[in-house]
Motif scaffolding. Structure first.
Motif, PDB file in Angstrom:
ATOM      1  N   ASP A 130       8.786 -36.909  18.336  1.00  0.00           N
ATOM      2  CA  ASP A 130       8.105 -37.170  19.257  1.00  0.00           C
ATOM      3  C   ASP A 130       8.621 -38.044  20.319  1.00  0.00           C
ATOM      4  O   ASP A 130       8.480 -37.794  21.452  1.00  0.00           O
ATOM      5  N   VAL A 131       9.610 -38.748  19.953  1.00  0.00           N
ATOM      6  CA  VAL A 131      10.154 -39.737  20.916  1.00  0.00           C
ATOM      7  C   VAL A 131      11.282 -38.882  21.652  1.00  0.00           C
ATOM      8  O   VAL A 131      11.354 -39.165  23.033  1.00  0.00           O
ATOM      9  N   PHE A 162      11.329 -38.294  25.842  1.00  0.00           N
ATOM     10  CA  PHE A 162      12.458 -38.772  26.678  1.00  0.00           C
ATOM     11  C   PHE A 162      13.463 -37.568  27.308  1.00  0.00           C
ATOM     12  O   PHE A 162      14.318 -37.858  27.783  1.00  0.00           O
ATOM     13  N   GLY A 163      12.767 -36.371  26.856  1.00  0.00           N
ATOM     14  CA  GLY A 163      13.725 -35.383  27.409  1.00  0.00           C
ATOM     15  C   GLY A 163      14.950 -35.011  26.599  1.00  0.00           C
ATOM     16  O   GLY A 163      15.899 -34.291  27.302  1.00  0.00           O
ATOM     17  N   HIS A 180      22.600 -32.640  20.026  1.00  0.00           N
ATOM     18  CA  HIS A 180      21.797 -33.415  20.605  1.00  0.00           C
ATOM     19  C   HIS A 180      22.270 -33.830  22.317  1.00  0.00           C
ATOM     20  O   HIS A 180      23.528 -33.665  22.202  1.00  0.00           O
ATOM     21  N   SER A 181      21.376 -33.793  23.158  1.00  0.00           N
ATOM     22  CA  SER A 181      22.000 -34.427  24.400  1.00  0.00           C
ATOM     23  C   SER A 181      22.509 -35.788  24.416  1.00  0.00           C
ATOM     24  O   SER A 181      22.444 -36.610  23.445  1.00  0.00           O
ATOM     25  N   ARG A 182      23.690 -35.703  25.282  1.00  0.00           N
ATOM     26  CA  ARG A 182      24.486 -36.826  25.359  1.00  0.00           C
ATOM     27  C   ARG A 182      24.369 -37.544  26.553  1.00  0.00           C
ATOM     28  O   ARG A 182      24.910 -37.007  27.784  1.00  0.00           O
ATOM     29  N   ILE A 183      23.332 -38.387  26.490  1.00  0.00           N
ATOM     30  CA  ILE A 183      23.061 -39.202  27.727  1.00  0.00           C
ATOM     31  C   ILE A 183      22.406 -40.722  27.295  1.00  0.00           C
ATOM     32  O   ILE A 183      22.172 -40.893  26.446  1.00  0.00           O
ATOM     33  N   THR A 184      22.942 -41.344  28.505  1.00  0.00           N
ATOM     34  CA  THR A 184      22.368 -42.875  28.488  1.00  0.00           C
ATOM     35  C   THR A 184      21.400 -43.023  29.548  1.00  0.00           C
ATOM     36  O   THR A 184      21.821 -42.575  30.724  1.00  0.00           O
ATOM     37  N   LEU A 185      20.153 -43.630  29.158  1.00  0.00           N
ATOM     38  CA  LEU A 185      19.188 -43.746  30.021  1.00  0.00           C
ATOM     39  C   LEU A 185      18.650 -45.193  30.272  1.00  0.00           C
ATOM     40  O   LEU A 185      18.571 -45.832  29.472  1.00  0.00           O
ATOM     41  N   LEU A 186      18.345 -45.512  31.622  1.00  0.00           N
ATOM     42  CA  LEU A 186      18.201 -46.773  31.947  1.00  0.00           C
ATOM     43  C   LEU A 186      16.688 -47.011  32.456  1.00  0.00           C
ATOM     44  O   LEU A 186      16.393 -46.186  33.294  1.00  0.00           O
TER      45      LEU A 186
END
Length: 200
Positions: A141-142, A146-147, A165-171
């Motif tokens: 779900d999470v 968060f896409g 998995h996606s390799r991404i850092t989100l602020l």
């Protein structure tokens, strides 16, 4: 096998679409690139101390999210090390800004990433890094909210497997609003500069 590199284009595609949607909304100069993007939202997970934690626990804090897993052989520890170094850098140069940021690691491998495993893992990167895990349904779900893409690779029932998995850092902002993709690929300096740019 690099478990994330093969899906990096998907991650960029998803967030390119999010940016396109955000660009369709009226905005002023200097608005965050993810303003108006439909990502994020409420969640309740379990932290490294076994406590249930919801997104409301971070109200008033800027949230720096990274999704990965503790058994990741290469990119996750490298990215988390860079994030930790970036936070230390800004703690020295701009401690007031650093104090407003809560770094959060969310596991995409809930079957193996128990609170005890995550506690030992996050401690290696930054003393304020919170690790979150949950049931497979909660993590599904999470990540959807968060896409973030994630999928187990390997034979069914195998104990040794990787997770693409996606390799991404989100602020995200203090109200839970999406702000920007933080460029961990630019090193600790890139992390620090992006935080100084957006954290008010």
């Amino acid at each position: 096998m690099n478990e994330t590199a093969s899906f990096r284009p998907l991650s960029l595609l998803l967030f390119g679409f999010a940016l396109l949607l955000a660009a369709c909304s009226p905005s002023g100069a200097g608005d965050p690139p993810l303003k108006g993007a439909s990502i994020g939202g409420p969640f309740t997970l379990t932290d490294q101390d076994g406590r249930r934690v919801s997104d409301t626990a971070f109200k008033g804090k800027y949230r720096l999210f990274y999704f990965g897993f503790t058994y990741c052989p290469d990119v996750c520890p490298v990215d988390l090390q860079v994030i930790g170094q970036g936070l230390r850098q800004i703690e020295k140069s701009d401690p007031d800004i650093a104090a407003k940021v809560q770094p959060i690691f969310i596991s995409v491998d809930p079957e193996r990433d128990t609170p005890a495993v995550i506690k030992q893992y996050v401690a290696a990167f930054h003393p304020r890094l919170i690790g979150l895990t949950g049931t497979p349904a909660e993590i599904k779900d999470v990540t959807k909210r968060f896409g973030v893409y994630s999928a187990k690779q390997g034979q069914e029932g195998a104990k040794d497997y990787l997770v693409d998995h996606s390799r991404i850092t989100l602020l995200f902002g203090p109200g839970g609003e999406p702000i920007a993709i933080v460029p961990h690929e630019k090193g600790a300096g890139g992390i620090a500069e992006e935080l100084k740019r957006w954290v008010k």
